[in-house]
Design a protein around this motif. Structure first.
Motif, PDB file in Angstrom:
ATOM      1  N   MET A  39       0.855  -1.173   0.000  1.00 15.23           N
ATOM      2  CA  MET A  39       0.000   0.000   0.000  1.00 15.23           C
ATOM      3  C   MET A  39       0.896   1.229   0.000  1.00 15.23           C
ATOM      4  O   MET A  39       1.805   1.344   0.799  1.00 15.23           O
ATOM      5  N   GLY A  40       0.593   2.179  -0.862  1.00 11.34           N
ATOM      6  CA  GLY A  40       1.254   3.472  -0.851  1.00 11.34           C
ATOM      7  C   GLY A  40       0.546   4.400   0.115  1.00 11.34           C
ATOM      8  O   GLY A  40      -0.296   3.984   0.904  1.00 11.34           O
ATOM      9  N   THR A  41       0.861   5.666   0.054  1.00 11.41           N
ATOM     10  CA  THR A  41       0.218   6.662   0.900  1.00 11.41           C
ATOM     11  C   THR A  41      -1.148   7.008   0.322  1.00 11.41           C
ATOM     12  O   THR A  41      -1.296   7.153  -0.886  1.00 11.41           O
ATOM     13  N   ILE A  42      -2.155   7.120   1.202  1.00 11.92           N
ATOM     14  CA  ILE A  42      -3.530   7.372   0.782  1.00 11.92           C
ATOM     15  C   ILE A  42      -4.062   8.588   1.528  1.00 11.92           C
ATOM     16  O   ILE A  42      -3.835   8.733   2.721  1.00 11.92           O
ATOM     17  N   LEU A  43      -4.786   9.448   0.828  1.00 11.18           N
ATOM     18  CA  LEU A  43      -5.458  10.584   1.435  1.00 11.18           C
ATOM     19  C   LEU A  43      -6.956  10.310   1.392  1.00 11.18           C
ATOM     20  O   LEU A  43      -7.510  10.071   0.324  1.00 11.18           O
ATOM     21  N   ASN A  44      -7.630  10.263   2.571  1.00 16.25           N
ATOM     22  CA  ASN A  44      -9.043   9.890   2.668  1.00 16.25           C
ATOM     23  C   ASN A  44      -9.852  10.942   3.412  1.00 16.25           C
ATOM     24  O   ASN A  44      -9.404  11.443   4.433  1.00 16.25           O
ATOM     25  N   PRO A  45     -11.078  11.220   2.989  1.00 15.89           N
ATOM     26  CA  PRO A  45     -11.979  12.006   3.833  1.00 15.89           C
ATOM     27  C   PRO A  45     -12.510  11.125   4.972  1.00 15.89           C
ATOM     28  O   PRO A  45     -12.741   9.938   4.781  1.00 15.89           O
ATOM     29  N   TYR A  46     -12.696  11.720   6.143  1.00 17.85           N
ATOM     30  CA  TYR A  46     -13.243  11.018   7.307  1.00 17.85           C
ATOM     31  C   TYR A  46     -14.327  11.920   7.885  1.00 17.85           C
ATOM     32  O   TYR A  46     -14.028  13.002   8.367  1.00 17.85           O
ATOM     33  N   ILE A  47     -15.557  11.468   7.840  1.00 20.37           N
ATOM     34  CA  ILE A  47     -16.686  12.306   8.205  1.00 20.37           C
ATOM     35  C   ILE A  47     -17.244  11.881   9.560  1.00 20.37           C
ATOM     36  O   ILE A  47     -17.450  10.699   9.812  1.00 20.37           O
ATOM     37  N   SER A  48     -17.508  12.868  10.413  1.00 17.16           N
ATOM     38  CA  SER A  48     -18.091  12.601  11.732  1.00 17.16           C
ATOM     39  C   SER A  48     -19.589  12.876  11.702  1.00 17.16           C
ATOM     40  O   SER A  48     -20.016  13.911  11.213  1.00 17.16           O
ATOM     41  N   PHE A  49     -20.343  11.932  12.254  1.00 19.80           N
ATOM     42  CA  PHE A  49     -21.784  12.053  12.377  1.00 19.80           C
ATOM     43  C   PHE A  49     -22.152  11.983  13.852  1.00 19.80           C
ATOM     44  O   PHE A  49     -21.348  11.568  14.683  1.00 19.80           O
ATOM     45  N   ARG A  50     -23.368  12.336  14.188  1.00 14.28           N
ATOM     46  CA  ARG A  50     -23.828  12.165  15.574  1.00 14.28           C
ATOM     47  C   ARG A  50     -24.373  10.747  15.752  1.00 14.28           C
ATOM     48  O   ARG A  50     -23.927  10.011  16.580  1.00 14.28           O
ATOM     49  N   ASP A  51     -25.346  10.345  14.993  1.00 15.05           N
ATOM     50  CA  ASP A  51     -25.961   9.023  15.157  1.00 15.05           C
ATOM     51  C   ASP A  51     -26.233   8.328  13.829  1.00 15.05           C
ATOM     52  O   ASP A  51     -26.936   7.326  13.804  1.00 15.05           O
ATOM     53  N   THR A  52     -25.727   8.832  12.747  1.00 21.37           N
ATOM     54  CA  THR A  52     -26.156   8.328  11.437  1.00 21.37           C
ATOM     55  C   THR A  52     -25.023   7.812  10.556  1.00 21.37           C
ATOM     56  O   THR A  52     -25.178   7.726   9.340  1.00 21.37           O
ATOM     57  N   GLU A  83       8.676   6.031   7.755  1.00 19.45           N
ATOM     58  CA  GLU A  83       9.534   7.201   7.557  1.00 19.45           C
ATOM     59  C   GLU A  83       8.829   8.266   6.718  1.00 19.45           C
ATOM     60  O   GLU A  83       8.830   9.450   7.064  1.00 19.45           O
ATOM     61  N   GLU A  84       8.187   7.845   5.638  1.00 17.57           N
ATOM     62  CA  GLU A  84       7.483   8.782   4.767  1.00 17.57           C
ATOM     63  C   GLU A  84       6.333   9.477   5.500  1.00 17.57           C
ATOM     64  O   GLU A  84       6.220  10.709   5.493  1.00 17.57           O
ATOM     65  N   VAL A  85       5.479   8.680   6.147  1.00 21.73           N
ATOM     66  CA  VAL A  85       4.295   9.245   6.776  1.00 21.73           C
ATOM     67  C   VAL A  85       4.679  10.081   8.006  1.00 21.73           C
ATOM     68  O   VAL A  85       4.078  11.127   8.258  1.00 21.73           O
ATOM     69  N   THR A  86       5.698   9.652   8.751  1.00 23.20           N
ATOM     70  CA  THR A  86       6.177  10.460   9.879  1.00 23.20           C
ATOM     71  C   THR A  86       6.702  11.805   9.385  1.00 23.20           C
ATOM     72  O   THR A  86       6.509  12.837  10.033  1.00 23.20           O
ATOM     73  N   GLY A  87       7.341  11.814   8.213  1.00 25.76           N
ATOM     74  CA  GLY A  87       7.793  13.078   7.618  1.00 25.76           C
ATOM     75  C   GLY A  87       6.625  14.011   7.336  1.00 25.76           C
ATOM     76  O   GLY A  87       6.707  15.226   7.595  1.00 25.76           O
ATOM     77  N   TYR A  88       5.523  13.466   6.826  1.00 31.17           N
ATOM     78  CA  TYR A  88       4.327  14.280   6.604  1.00 31.17           C
ATOM     79  C   TYR A  88       3.797  14.806   7.938  1.00 31.17           C
ATOM     80  O   TYR A  88       3.421  15.970   8.057  1.00 31.17           O
ATOM     81  N   TRP A 129      -6.536  16.722  11.013  1.00 30.31           N
ATOM     82  CA  TRP A 129      -5.848  15.609  10.368  1.00 30.31           C
ATOM     83  C   TRP A 129      -5.775  14.430  11.320  1.00 30.31           C
ATOM     84  O   TRP A 129      -5.553  14.601  12.518  1.00 30.31           O
ATOM     85  N   MET A 130      -5.943  13.233  10.766  1.00 31.30           N
ATOM     86  CA  MET A 130      -5.672  11.988  11.484  1.00 31.30           C
ATOM     87  C   MET A 130      -4.644  11.240  10.648  1.00 31.30           C
ATOM     88  O   MET A 130      -4.848  11.026   9.445  1.00 31.30           O
ATOM     89  N   VAL A 131      -3.542  10.866  11.277  1.00 30.52           N
ATOM     90  CA  VAL A 131      -2.455  10.186  10.580  1.00 30.52           C
ATOM     91  C   VAL A 131      -2.327   8.779  11.153  1.00 30.52           C
ATOM     92  O   VAL A 131      -2.303   8.594  12.364  1.00 30.52           O
ATOM     93  N   ASN A 132      -2.278   7.780  10.261  1.00 25.67           N
ATOM     94  CA  ASN A 132      -2.188   6.399  10.674  1.00 25.67           C
ATOM     95  C   ASN A 132      -1.106   5.690   9.872  1.00 25.67           C
ATOM     96  O   ASN A 132      -1.113   5.716   8.644  1.00 25.67           O
ATOM     97  N   ILE A 133      -0.165   5.065  10.589  1.00 23.13           N
ATOM     98  CA  ILE A 133       0.882   4.269   9.955  1.00 23.13           C
ATOM     99  C   ILE A 133       0.591   2.818  10.299  1.00 23.13           C
ATOM    100  O   ILE A 133       0.547   2.448  11.479  1.00 23.13           O
ATOM    101  N   ALA A 134       0.371   2.002   9.275  1.00 20.47           N
ATOM    102  CA  ALA A 134       0.003   0.609   9.481  1.00 20.47           C
ATOM    103  C   ALA A 134       1.091  -0.130  10.232  1.00 20.47           C
ATOM    104  O   ALA A 134       2.276  -0.037   9.904  1.00 20.47           O
ATOM    105  N   GLY A 135       0.661  -0.878  11.277  1.00 22.18           N
ATOM    106  CA  GLY A 135       1.584  -1.703  12.042  1.00 22.18           C
ATOM    107  C   GLY A 135       1.731  -3.062  11.379  1.00 22.18           C
ATOM    108  O   GLY A 135       1.075  -3.360  10.372  1.00 22.18           O
ATOM    109  N   PRO A 136       2.595  -3.908  11.935  1.00 17.24           N
ATOM    110  CA  PRO A 136       2.799  -5.244  11.363  1.00 17.24           C
ATOM    111  C   PRO A 136       1.486  -6.012  11.260  1.00 17.24           C
ATOM    112  O   PRO A 136       0.715  -6.068  12.212  1.00 17.24           O
TER     113      PRO A 136
END
Length: 143
Positions: free
Chosen positions: A1-14, A92-97, A131-138
């Motif tokens: 997997m390369g680096t991905i930019l995703n929208p993440y939407i918050s809802f109350r109950d839906t 390394e890449e994502v930590t740089g971002y 922003w939420m940043v996530n680096i995949a673990g093993p």
């Protein structure tokens, strides 16, 4: 997997019906994980435990959309409750971002190893973008 930019939407109950709707629009696989599925995420309000802690729609054309419900105990800002997520498995890449985004930012959650094995952090950049940043673990790459 390369680096991905995703929208993440918050809802109350839906989040669930919204993501099911987006699946009907875009197709793809839908992964819905309620708060109750994660011991560390269970809330004091039993009504919240069946709400979505993390939902992910992966469309066959590469589109990704993520969403979650905001527990009743937390403030929800409808219309402005969107975070940009940056995910990858190259630490390394994502930590740089992360480091560059952190300049002048308000750190909500420092970038650190999370209970689910990935590295995770949250910040609001100097322009007010969440922003939420996530680096995949093993063993979690691509999830």
């Amino acid at each position: 997997m390369g680096t991905i930019l995703n929208p993440y939407i918050s809802f109350r109950d839906t989040a669930r019906p919204a993501l099911e709707f987006y699946q009907s629009v875009f197709g793809g696989e839908l992964d819905l994980r309620p708060f109750a599925d994660f011991e560390f995420a269970k809330t004091d309000n039993p009504d919240d435990n069946n709400k979505i802690m993390h939902g992910h729609l992966r469309a066959p054309n590469g589109l990704n959309l993520m969403a979650a419900d905001t527990p009743a105990s937390m403030e929800w800002k409808g219309g402005t409750a969107i975070s940009v997520t940056l995910s990858g498995d190259d630490k390394e890449e994502v930590t740089g971002y992360w480091d560059k985004l952190s300049d002048g930012a308000k750190i909500g959650e420092p970038l650190a190893q999370a209970p689910w094995g990935d590295w995770f952090g949250m910040l609001t950049d100097k322009f007010g973008v969440d922003w939420m940043v996530n680096i995949a673990g093993p063993g979690t790459a691509g999830q």
